[in-house]
Design a protein around this motif. Sequence first.
Motif, PDB file in Angstrom:
ATOM      1  N   TYR B 139     -30.190 -34.946 -14.303  1.00 39.85           N
ATOM      2  CA  TYR B 139     -31.503 -35.379 -14.810  1.00 39.85           C
ATOM      3  C   TYR B 139     -32.040 -34.427 -15.861  1.00 39.85           C
ATOM      4  CZ  TYR B 139     -31.981 -39.181 -11.487  1.00 39.85           C
ATOM      5  OH  TYR B 139     -31.809 -40.353 -10.805  1.00 39.85           O
ATOM      6  N   ASP B 140     -31.597 -33.171 -15.821  1.00 47.09           N
ATOM      7  CA  ASP B 140     -32.023 -32.164 -16.785  1.00 47.09           C
ATOM      8  C   ASP B 140     -31.014 -31.022 -16.686  1.00 47.09           C
ATOM      9  OD1 ASP B 140     -33.096 -30.050 -18.168  1.00 47.09           O
ATOM     10  OD2 ASP B 140     -35.146 -30.313 -17.412  1.00 47.09           O
ATOM     11  N   LEU B 141     -30.202 -30.888 -17.742  1.00 48.91           N
ATOM     12  CA  LEU B 141     -29.078 -29.947 -17.664  1.00 48.91           C
ATOM     13  C   LEU B 141     -29.520 -28.485 -17.628  1.00 48.91           C
ATOM     14  CD1 LEU B 141     -26.671 -31.781 -20.160  1.00 48.91           C
ATOM     15  CD2 LEU B 141     -26.596 -31.810 -17.664  1.00 48.91           C
ATOM     16  N   THR B 142     -30.802 -28.230 -17.810  1.00 48.15           N
ATOM     17  CA  THR B 142     -31.284 -26.842 -17.718  1.00 48.15           C
ATOM     18  C   THR B 142     -31.710 -26.511 -16.287  1.00 48.15           C
ATOM     19  OG1 THR B 142     -33.616 -27.345 -18.162  1.00 48.15           O
ATOM     20  CG2 THR B 142     -32.182 -26.998 -20.083  1.00 48.15           C
ATOM     21  N   ARG B 143     -31.576 -27.483 -15.382  1.00 45.38           N
ATOM     22  CA  ARG B 143     -32.044 -27.283 -14.000  1.00 45.38           C
ATOM     23  C   ARG B 143     -30.872 -27.285 -13.007  1.00 45.38           C
ATOM     24  NH1 ARG B 143     -37.987 -29.145 -13.304  1.00 45.38           N
ATOM     25  NH2 ARG B 143     -38.607 -29.527 -15.451  1.00 45.38           N
ATOM     26  N   ALA B 396     -37.709 -30.987   0.255  1.00 46.76           N
ATOM     27  CA  ALA B 396     -37.906 -29.634  -0.303  1.00 46.76           C
ATOM     28  C   ALA B 396     -39.330 -29.543  -0.830  1.00 46.76           C
ATOM     29  CB  ALA B 396     -36.905 -29.396  -1.425  1.00 46.76           C
ATOM     30  N   PRO B 397     -39.879 -28.323  -0.869  1.00 45.82           N
ATOM     31  CA  PRO B 397     -41.265 -28.192  -1.351  1.00 45.82           C
ATOM     32  C   PRO B 397     -41.423 -28.517  -2.831  1.00 45.82           C
ATOM     33  CG  PRO B 397     -40.534 -26.204  -0.182  1.00 45.82           C
ATOM     34  CD  PRO B 397     -39.323 -27.059  -0.392  1.00 45.82           C
ATOM     35  N   THR B 398     -40.304 -28.426  -3.593  1.00 47.86           N
ATOM     36  CA  THR B 398     -40.368 -28.682  -5.037  1.00 47.86           C
ATOM     37  C   THR B 398     -39.248 -29.623  -5.434  1.00 47.86           C
ATOM     38  OG1 THR B 398     -38.827 -26.925  -5.665  1.00 47.86           O
ATOM     39  CG2 THR B 398     -41.147 -26.284  -5.419  1.00 47.86           C
ATOM     40  N   THR B 399     -39.283 -30.040  -6.688  1.00 52.17           N
ATOM     41  CA  THR B 399     -38.128 -30.734  -7.261  1.00 52.17           C
ATOM     42  C   THR B 399     -37.188 -29.667  -7.831  1.00 52.17           C
ATOM     43  OG1 THR B 399     -39.354 -30.957  -9.317  1.00 52.17           O
ATOM     44  CG2 THR B 399     -39.434 -32.824  -7.793  1.00 52.17           C
ATOM     45  N   ALA B 400     -36.094 -30.109  -8.450  1.00 58.03           N
ATOM     46  CA  ALA B 400     -35.115 -29.166  -9.008  1.00 58.03           C
ATOM     47  C   ALA B 400     -35.784 -28.267 -10.049  1.00 58.03           C
ATOM     48  CB  ALA B 400     -33.964 -29.937  -9.635  1.00 58.03           C
ATOM     49  N   TYR B 401     -35.494 -26.981  -9.963  1.00 55.81           N
ATOM     50  CA  TYR B 401     -36.154 -26.012 -10.855  1.00 55.81           C
ATOM     51  C   TYR B 401     -35.150 -25.505 -11.906  1.00 55.81           C
ATOM     52  CZ  TYR B 401     -34.035 -23.604  -6.916  1.00 55.81           C
ATOM     53  OH  TYR B 401     -33.167 -23.240  -5.912  1.00 55.81           O
ATOM     54  N   PRO B 402     -35.655 -24.963 -13.025  1.00 53.25           N
ATOM     55  CA  PRO B 402     -34.751 -24.430 -14.053  1.00 53.25           C
ATOM     56  C   PRO B 402     -33.946 -23.241 -13.523  1.00 53.25           C
ATOM     57  CG  PRO B 402     -36.962 -24.747 -14.921  1.00 53.25           C
ATOM     58  CD  PRO B 402     -37.056 -24.924 -13.450  1.00 53.25           C
ATOM     59  N   PHE B 403     -32.736 -23.063 -14.063  1.00 53.72           N
ATOM     60  CA  PHE B 403     -31.866 -21.962 -13.614  1.00 53.72           C
ATOM     61  C   PHE B 403     -32.573 -20.617 -13.687  1.00 53.72           C
ATOM     62  CE2 PHE B 403     -28.555 -25.097 -14.427  1.00 53.72           C
ATOM     63  CZ  PHE B 403     -27.718 -24.887 -13.348  1.00 53.72           C
ATOM     64  N   ASP B 404     -33.381 -20.423 -14.733  1.00 48.10           N
ATOM     65  CA  ASP B 404     -34.008 -19.096 -14.895  1.00 48.10           C
ATOM     66  C   ASP B 404     -35.259 -18.925 -14.031  1.00 48.10           C
ATOM     67  OD1 ASP B 404     -35.676 -20.772 -16.221  1.00 48.10           O
ATOM     68  OD2 ASP B 404     -35.480 -19.833 -18.194  1.00 48.10           O
ATOM     69  N   LYS B 405     -35.598 -19.931 -13.228  1.00 49.27           N
ATOM     70  CA  LYS B 405     -36.764 -19.810 -12.342  1.00 49.27           C
ATOM     71  C   LYS B 405     -36.345 -19.512 -10.893  1.00 49.27           C
ATOM     72  CE  LYS B 405     -40.201 -20.343 -15.109  1.00 49.27           C
ATOM     73  NZ  LYS B 405     -40.416 -21.510 -15.905  1.00 49.27           N
ATOM     74  N   LEU B 406     -35.051 -19.273 -10.683  1.00 51.03           N
ATOM     75  CA  LEU B 406     -34.579 -18.941  -9.336  1.00 51.03           C
ATOM     76  C   LEU B 406     -35.167 -17.577  -8.958  1.00 51.03           C
ATOM     77  CD1 LEU B 406     -32.505 -20.349  -7.398  1.00 51.03           C
ATOM     78  CD2 LEU B 406     -30.832 -18.701  -8.209  1.00 51.03           C
TER      79      LEU B 406
END
Lengths: 92, 484
Positions: B139-143, B396-406
């Motif tokens: 859905y978003d390749l940055t996530r 989950a409490p959120t939807t998929a997050y960006p890789f750099d927000k881990l």
Amino acid sequence: MKSDISIKWLGNLSKIKFDDDGLKKMAADMQSIMTLMDSLLLVEPVEFEDGTEFCGLDALRADTVRDSFDPELLVSQAKDSKDGCFVIPKIL
Amino acid sequence: MKISILRKKLDDKEISAVELTRLYLDRISAADKLTDAYLYVNYDGAIKAAQSAQTIIDAKQSRPFTGIPIALKDNLCTFDMPTTCSSKMLDGFVPPYDATVVAKLRGQGAVFLGKLNMDEFAMGASTKTSYYKKTKNPYDLTRVPGGSSGGSAAAVSVGLCAAALGSDTGGSIRQPASFCGITGHRPTYGFVSRSGCIAFASSLDQIGPLADTADDCAALLTATAGRDIYDQTTADKTFDLKKSDKGIKGKRFGLIKELMGKEVDKDVSAAVKKAAEWFINAGAVVEEVSLPMLTHAVPIYYLISSAEAASNLAKFDGVRYGFRPEKTLNFFDMISKSRDEGFGWEVKRRIMLGSYALCSGYYDDYYKRAIKLCGIIKSQYAEAFKKYDALLSPVAPTTAYPFDKLPDDPAQMYLADICTVSAALAGLPSLSTPCGYDKDGMPIGLMITGKRFDDAAVLSAAGAYEKEFVRKPPQLKGVSEMKL
């Protein structure tokens, strides 16, 4: 995390060798993780009656001889093997 | 594409098993450059399996998965493909046998397209801890795609297999299914054999399906469930959704209060509430239910699972199989260096936590306490199920997050598992089905959890909901919708 526990000692227990930087990084991570785990120390685990059933755990299989794997196949993935046995570095 | 449609097309000879397999392999070649879901693509083996499947179809002896292209999480042993658990420790390892679930599907003539990326040894919730590659969310390749079955979820989401098998120790099927907008089912503990699934935490590990629909998940559960002499926790039970599905009219659902708190994103809680309203409109009763011990489930889960992981992963010592460095001083140096260089950081962290929880002087405070509190979680679920047929919550409490927000802080990262770990601790069937999209268009999952061995209740509820919910498939540039 309890102060009398050393990360190096825990690494020995876990059979993992860390270098100095690794030890420092793991110590910081374990401090954070154990703060979360220590939150359970405030919860009193009252005695309870576990009404759930677990399947199969008492269903032991019959003690009968069955075909097994060829030893040569099983050692084929090892770094070093000889005559169907694993070879390891000398201990003494 | 739905398995029932593929089955009909294969049996009606609208398409051959080889043509169908080639379609999927071509799609993998084109689209997996973007998603990186596959670790190994079984080009030759899949075509050979499809040719064999076609002879079964031609003889009019096809079974539900004959000729159906399936992909496997890389912790499921396959005798003809590498099985690495996404770890350097098992780089190049080819097991001498198939996992029981693999053997069952192979026995039906299923076609295995390949092995899918995952968090190393299934430890993680982003697939970022893989030694090999980062799988991206279609859905978003940055996530992130979620994890640990992130490769399985991404592959199903973008149509790189008809369905996939994953494993769920604390949410590893349901959370990536939620993040990638598909259906993922964790069966009741004991329904499906784990023999040949490389163990993480044996009292929690469960193999289950990820697919486009709950009906497809049910079909995979039917094909894989049952007693297995190689897994003593399996029950002598079979599964048939058609015999068990009684609809949702008059059913009672509890909406779990502790999993709908402030830590849950507004878009997520709104979508779950809207789904609950749909159940009410469909004739079910939905009420708020409280299970207070769920607020402590994350540390309970991490203590138990890490303690079991420390024991299960002790076998990776560089002797029998797996990574061993070239130069070591002696036998003991070989073991500790093999583990230091072969395992990734997250795996080492869990082993260290597990060793701590089990060591003399701390066992009572940590492991034993966690086991006792886990019992309270089970009893609170049992109490809730006296009144309700199934429980609803976010996945989950959120939807998929960006890789750099881990999060860098591991404790913060672990807390994101709050919604999924409790059902795993209690051994309950639990499923994620899409129920909405957030403001950025990322999928939101509804979790439905049922009584032990009442997988039919969660699958039939999800099936009914899915017939009404309009899904928005991911739009990958240059990758069109699959048409047969």
